[in-house]
Motif scaffolding. Structure first.
Motif, short mmCIF file in Angstrom:
data_model
loop_
_atom_site.label_atom_id
_atom_site.label_comp_id
_atom_site.label_asym_id
_atom_site.label_seq_id
_atom_site.Cartn_x
_atom_site.Cartn_y
_atom_site.Cartn_z
N GLN A 99 8.15 -1.42 54.89
CA GLN A 99 7.70 -1.55 53.43
C GLN A 99 7.69 -0.23 52.54
O GLN A 99 7.16 0.86 53.00
CB GLN A 99 6.22 -2.17 53.20
N ASP A 100 8.17 -0.32 51.32
CA ASP A 100 8.11 0.91 50.46
C ASP A 100 6.78 0.79 49.82
O ASP A 100 6.14 -0.25 50.04
CB ASP A 100 9.09 1.12 49.60
N GLU A 102 6.06 -0.01 46.60
CA GLU A 102 5.89 -1.16 45.70
C GLU A 102 5.90 -2.35 46.43
O GLU A 102 4.94 -3.26 46.25
CB GLU A 102 6.84 -1.01 44.60
N SER A 103 6.62 -2.61 47.54
CA SER A 103 6.28 -3.68 48.49
C SER A 103 4.75 -3.85 49.01
O SER A 103 4.53 -4.84 49.12
CB SER A 103 7.52 -4.14 49.32
N ARG A 104 4.45 -2.77 49.39
CA ARG A 104 3.16 -2.42 50.08
C ARG A 104 2.04 -2.93 48.99
O ARG A 104 1.13 -3.51 49.33
CB ARG A 104 2.98 -1.24 50.62
N LEU A 106 2.69 -4.84 46.49
CA LEU A 106 2.83 -6.32 46.18
C LEU A 106 1.64 -7.02 47.19
O LEU A 106 1.14 -8.06 47.00
CB LEU A 106 4.19 -6.58 46.31
N THR A 121 6.04 -10.43 40.61
CA THR A 121 7.43 -10.29 40.56
C THR A 121 8.43 -10.62 39.54
O THR A 121 9.49 -10.22 39.26
CB THR A 121 8.07 -10.91 42.04
N GLN A 227 11.67 1.15 42.58
CA GLN A 227 12.44 0.07 42.44
C GLN A 227 12.94 -0.15 41.27
O GLN A 227 14.27 -0.75 41.37
CB GLN A 227 11.33 -1.13 42.54
N ALA A 245 11.34 -5.65 45.34
CA ALA A 245 10.57 -5.33 46.61
C ALA A 245 11.30 -5.89 47.90
O ALA A 245 10.85 -6.32 48.95
CB ALA A 245 9.35 -5.51 46.64
N THR A 249 16.40 -3.46 48.97
CA THR A 249 15.97 -2.26 48.26
C THR A 249 14.97 -1.42 49.16
O THR A 249 15.05 -0.14 48.97
CB THR A 249 15.30 -2.79 47.00
N VAL A 250 14.15 -2.04 49.72
CA VAL A 250 13.33 -1.20 50.99
C VAL A 250 14.24 -0.20 51.81
O VAL A 250 14.08 0.89 52.08
CB VAL A 250 12.35 -2.07 51.68
N THR A 253 15.83 2.63 50.02
CA THR A 253 14.87 3.38 49.96
C THR A 253 14.61 4.22 51.13
O THR A 253 14.59 5.39 51.03
CB THR A 253 13.64 2.72 49.31
#
Lengths: 272, 104
Positions: A99-100, A102-104, A106, A121, A227, A245, A249-250, A253
């Motif tokens: 996870q990056d 922003e996904s984290r 989230l 989202t 993101q 996310a 995209t992750v 990144t």
């Protein structure tokens, strides 16, 4: 051809040549001017306001569970924000995913605060009408890694896999323009209008580019998350819009972050 | 009541340098919404800075100044710990005052 006409032609050619040289000088001094402008306002970066907003959101109980994010684990332990961004993206055991930031965030907002994922989202990026909570939170978190060395690991097989997928996406040509990220970001000394484009195959370029995002965009008056940066790159390539996310995209990144390893993280940055 | 400013002030060789970052939309009144309606003008018209009750800077601002304006200025005098106060007023009559202590 008589002599006077020849002389005139030579004169015209000479003028044209000096004109071209003049134009090259101007473009060099323009990017110097942008540098000078950046330096001048670097200690007055409006991204600080977004950091303040993010810090408040981090500490304030919210969502159906009325919880703050102070128990959110960004990879350095529950609630540890300091230095977390310098080691992201990374593999997380609880979600079994790379996870990056922003996904984290989230994950934390959905699990700790109980906010439905779709609510976040649906509009994950800020606009001049409405700020974005997840984006402000990201600005706050990255600010806590300022000055630290970027050290993103690829030790875990999943991390290695994400890096490889990201690398493939970076070089994947598609869309109506037959574009890839590498079309613009794998050659040195090229630019779009006034903006120098970083060459991600060159370590120093990758480091200075990656470590200056997220950033406040003066032309938009908004602080933009990483993101958002990728989302807009996809738009510029006329690709379908990537899901916020998402794994793709992750992974991208991950590739960019690893390329920038060793850099002193300098964000949140300031862009034109 | 606007949003808080960030003010940093430091003194060196008898000259105080003040850096102010204001939070304001600075809407020109010329921009249109997607549906064509004008976005009403909303911008800072006056900025005033004071040091220990003495006005050290007065400025008239207008539409040409960007969103979230940044202001840097210097004045003679000032000592560590003394206060610098900055006030802005906008065309809607809103005003905001913040202060900062001068650092070394």
């Amino acid at each position: 051809m008589n002599t006077s006409r020849l002389t005139r032609m030579i004169l015209v050619l000479a003028l044209a040549a000096s004109g071209a040289a003049q134009a090259a000088d101007d473009s060099a001094s323009d990017s110097d001017k942008i540098e000078a402008y950046r330096e001048m306002i670097s200690d007055g970066n409006p991204a600080e306001f977004d950091e303040m907003r993010g810090e408040e959101l981090w500490k304030k109980p919210a969502g159906p569970k009325n919880a703050s994010l102070e128990k959110c684990d960004l990879g350095k332990g529950a609630g540890v924000v300091k230095g977390a961004y310098a080691a992201l993206p990374r593999y997380f055991k609880d979600t079994k995913k790379v996870q990056d930031l922003e996904s984290r965030l989230l994950t934390c907002m959905t699990t700790l605060q109980g906010i439905p994922e779709a609510d976040i989202t649906a509009k994950p990026f800020a606009s001049d009408k409405k700020p974005s909570d997840i984006s402000s939170l990201a600005t706050y978190v990255v600010g806590q890694s300022k000055g630290m060395k970027m050290a993103v690991s690829t030790k875990h097989p999943k991390e290695k896999e994400a890096y490889e997928i990201g690398k493939r996406i970076f070089n994947y040509r598609a869309g109506p323009y037959d574009f890839a990220c590498s079309t613009c970001h794998a050659t040195s000394d090229v630019r779009i209008r006034m903006q120098d484009l970083p060459n991600f195959n060159v370590k120093a370029d990758a480091q200075s580019a990656y470590s200056s995002w997220p950033a406040y965009r003066v032309s938009q008056g908004l602080t933009r998350s990483f993101q958002w940066r990728l989302n807009d790159c996809f738009r510029q390539q006329r690709f379908p819009e990537p899901k916020f996310a998402s794994e793709a995209t992750v992974a991208l990144t991950m590739y960019l972050a690893v390329s920038a390893n060793g850099a002193d993280y300098a964000g949140p940055g300031l862009k034109r | 009541m606007g949003n808080p400013m960030k003010i940093r002030a430091s003194v060196k060789d008898g000259v105080t340098e003040v850096k102010v970052l204001m939070q304001h939309e600075m809407e020109t009144g010329l921009r249109k919404e997607a549906d064509g309606t004008l976005v009403p003008a909303w911008f800072i018209t006056e900025v005033k800075a004071q040091h220990q009750g003495r006005t050290v800077l007065e400025a008239q601002y207008g539409q040409s100044i960007s969103k979230n304006p940044y202001l840097l200025f210097r004045f003679k005098g000032g000592a560590v710990g003394e206060k610098v106060t900055v006030t802005w007023m906008d065309n809607k009559g809103d005003t905001r005052t913040d202060e900062a202590a001068i650092a070394a």
